[in-house]
Design a protein around this motif. Structure first.
Motif, short mmCIF file in Angstrom:
data_model
loop_
_atom_site.label_atom_id
_atom_site.label_comp_id
_atom_site.label_asym_id
_atom_site.label_seq_id
_atom_site.Cartn_x
_atom_site.Cartn_y
_atom_site.Cartn_z
N LEU A 43 -0.62 -4.54 -1.92
CA LEU A 43 0.67 -5.03 -1.74
C LEU A 43 0.18 -6.37 -1.65
O LEU A 43 0.99 -7.23 -2.35
N ALA A 44 0.05 -6.18 0.21
CA ALA A 44 -0.32 -7.64 0.55
C ALA A 44 -0.93 -8.66 -0.09
O ALA A 44 -0.70 -9.68 -0.21
N PRO A 55 6.72 -10.16 6.11
CA PRO A 55 7.54 -11.18 5.58
C PRO A 55 8.77 -10.70 5.14
O PRO A 55 8.38 -9.03 4.97
N LYS A 56 10.17 -10.63 5.86
CA LYS A 56 11.27 -9.86 5.40
C LYS A 56 11.06 -9.19 3.85
O LYS A 56 11.23 -8.38 3.57
N GLU A 57 10.51 -10.32 3.13
CA GLU A 57 10.34 -9.97 1.05
C GLU A 57 9.81 -8.59 1.16
O GLU A 57 10.19 -8.36 -0.28
N MET A 58 8.24 -9.05 1.88
CA MET A 58 7.36 -7.64 1.34
C MET A 58 7.52 -6.72 2.18
O MET A 58 7.42 -5.95 1.21
N VAL A 59 8.73 -6.60 3.14
CA VAL A 59 8.70 -5.25 3.50
C VAL A 59 10.03 -4.54 2.51
O VAL A 59 10.20 -3.46 1.77
N LEU A 60 11.07 -5.80 2.12
CA LEU A 60 11.71 -4.98 1.13
C LEU A 60 11.31 -4.99 0.00
O LEU A 60 11.49 -3.60 -0.87
N LEU A 61 10.40 -5.50 -1.13
CA LEU A 61 9.62 -5.19 -2.19
C LEU A 61 8.65 -3.92 -1.55
O LEU A 61 9.21 -2.58 -2.51
N TRP A 62 8.28 -3.39 0.02
CA TRP A 62 7.21 -2.32 -0.18
C TRP A 62 8.34 -0.82 0.18
O TRP A 62 8.02 -0.26 -0.98
#
Length: 91
Positions: A43-44, A55-62
């Protein structure tokens, strides 16, 4: 489940590899979590993560619920991104 050594490609790859080695050095098999971390690495890489931080957005997506996913499976992904000294959020 056998121990598998993944090749991590994102900018956090060395950190993730070191984290897994540390867990295994103190006696954990860390097989399922390693597989999850490889999925996170994918994903990253796809999201072109360029900084050694989450980033917060990546954590939310994950951590978002996926179709037909069990609560247990989702919680497994969430658990490796929680705050704490033994998780990825510590990066």
């Amino acid at each position: 489940m056998t121990e598998k050594n993944f090749v991590f490609e994102c900018i956090l790859g060395d950190v993730i590899s070191g984290f897994i080695k540390e867990k295994r050095a103190v006696g954990y098999k860390y097989t399922k979590a390693s597989s999850l971390l490889k999925q996170f690495d994918t994903l990253a890489t796809k999201q072109d993560l360029i900084d050694v931080k989450l980033p917060k957005e990546m954590v939310l997506l994950w951590t978002e619920k996926r179709p037909n996913e069990t609560v247990s499976t989702r919680n497994g992904r969430i658990s490796i991104t929680k705050y704490g000294k033994h998780t990825l959020r510590h990066i």
